[in-house]
Scaffold this active site. Structure first.
Site, PDB file in Angstrom:
ATOM      1  N   GLU A 220      -1.247   8.518  -8.477  1.00  0.00           N
ATOM      2  CA  GLU A 220      -1.805   7.226  -8.711  1.00  0.00           C
ATOM      3  C   GLU A 220      -2.590   7.089 -10.138  1.00  0.00           C
ATOM      4  OE1 GLU A 220      -2.473   4.304  -7.900  1.00  0.00           O
ATOM      5  OE2 GLU A 220      -2.040   3.726  -5.593  1.00  0.00           O
TER       6      GLU A 220
ATOM      7  N   ASN B 174      -6.241  -2.953  -5.283  1.00  0.00           N
ATOM      8  CA  ASN B 174      -5.610  -2.415  -6.427  1.00  0.00           C
ATOM      9  C   ASN B 174      -5.897  -3.117  -7.845  1.00  0.00           C
ATOM     10  OD1 ASN B 174      -4.294   0.173  -5.896  1.00  0.00           O
ATOM     11  ND2 ASN B 174      -3.367  -1.023  -4.043  1.00  0.00           N
TER      12      ASN B 174
ATOM     13  N   ASP C  37       0.729  -2.797  -6.191  1.00  0.00           N
ATOM     14  CA  ASP C  37      -0.221  -1.763  -6.339  1.00  0.00           C
ATOM     15  C   ASP C  37      -0.807  -1.804  -7.489  1.00  0.00           C
ATOM     16  OD1 ASP C  37      -1.236   0.855  -5.820  1.00  0.00           O
ATOM     17  OD2 ASP C  37       0.238   1.235  -4.612  1.00  0.00           O
TER      18      ASP C  37
END
Length: 300
Positions: A17, A150, A200
């Site tokens: 991430e 997100n 995301d």
């Protein structure tokens, strides 16, 4: 030139991430493992561990004027990471949440404010919040009632913010007051249908277009400012998680992915991928140093 998505290292992460291009290198996190990693943007190479923390590490921003120091979302709050020197808690934002919660994603805006989003571990609807850490002042709850937060992603001026609520398949756009960071004029920007994946991590490029990683969608997409789809890049990885433009001339698109929950796992699930694109990205913004000698704050 890398005209097709290419694995950028042999590493495979459970939940890669938070990709950011900072000071000529790519930084990213292995979220659940609490690892901050970095690599070069020139050629594929192994990921190097910068530091490791106890608890989930969602994303970082460089701290202005403090080389090697990062403002990061860690566990239930925000901390300063000092490389080998350890970490210091700045604000416990989710410690009193009735749901068992953690921080998820974060970014600095062009004015030095740090924006940090949260979620419940079980994705309880409405349990997540987007917090704003002003340049001088305590943390503030900027958007409440989210599920999995997100982004956010900002345009070059910091006057426009995009925010994803992942399980809902939606991205909203806000107007941002440059002086205060106050949000207004919230409007739907993107609504995805079942089967497309869910939004995301995101980033805005130099043309003002929004790149979005589509978890479960095997793709990243670029959307025009009016919300129309401009381009889709298909990926062999099922779960893209974040996008970042860096490398030579900021025209290399890096995509983190996750292997979490996949059985069986494909050969590039959990890989860092890269592909060259035509339009450059924006330089990553730095966060202002946390105010005060001891800035620990608990937000109810």
């Amino acid at each position: 030139m890398f005209s097709e998505p290419t694995p950028w290292s042999s590493d495979r992460l459970e939940l890669g991430e938070g990709a950011r291009w900072v000071a000529g290198r790519l930084v990213l996190v292995d979220l659940l493992a609490g690892r901050l990693l970095e690599t070069t943007g020139d050629t594929p190479a192994p990921l190097r561990e910068v530091c490791k923390v106890d608890g989930p590490l969602g994303a970082v921003a460089a701290i202005a004027g403090r080389p090697g120091n990062w403002l990061a979302v860690v566990g239930t709050g925000v901390a300063v990471l000092e490389g080998a020197g350890g970490s210091r808690l700045v604000a416990d934002l989710e410690g009193k949440n009735p749901a068992r919660a953690r921080m998820n994603d974060a970014v600095a805006d062009p004015h030095g404010r740090f924006w940090a989003g949260s979620m419940a571990y079980d994705a309880t609807p409405g349990a997540g919040t987007l917090y704003r850490l002003p340049v001088d002042g305590p943390p503030e709850a900027a958007v409440t009632g989210l599920t999995i937060t997100n982004g956010p992603a900002f345009d070059a001026t910091g006057a426009v913010m995009y925010l994803a609520d992942t399980p809902l398949g939606q991205v909203d756009r806000f107007t941002v007051d440059p002086a205060t960071g106050a949000l207004s004029a919230r409007e739907p920007f993107l609504r995805l249908s079942p089967g497309e994946g869910v939004p995301d991590g995101m980033t805005v490029d130099a043309a003002g277009h929004l790149w979005v990683a589509l978890w479960g969608g095997h793709a990243v997409r670029r959307y025009r400012p009016d919300g129309r789809l401009d381009r889709e890049i298909r990926l062999a990885a099922a779960q893209p998680t974040s996008v970042c433009l860096g490398g030579p001339d900021l025209r290399r698109l890096f995509v983190t992915t996750a292997a979490l929950g996949l059985a069986p796992r494909g050969p590039v699930d959990g890989a860092l991928l890269a592909v060259d694109v035509e339009v450059a990205g924006l330089p990553a913004a730095s966060a202002a140093p946390p105010s005060g000698p001891s800035a620990t704050v608990a937000v109810p």
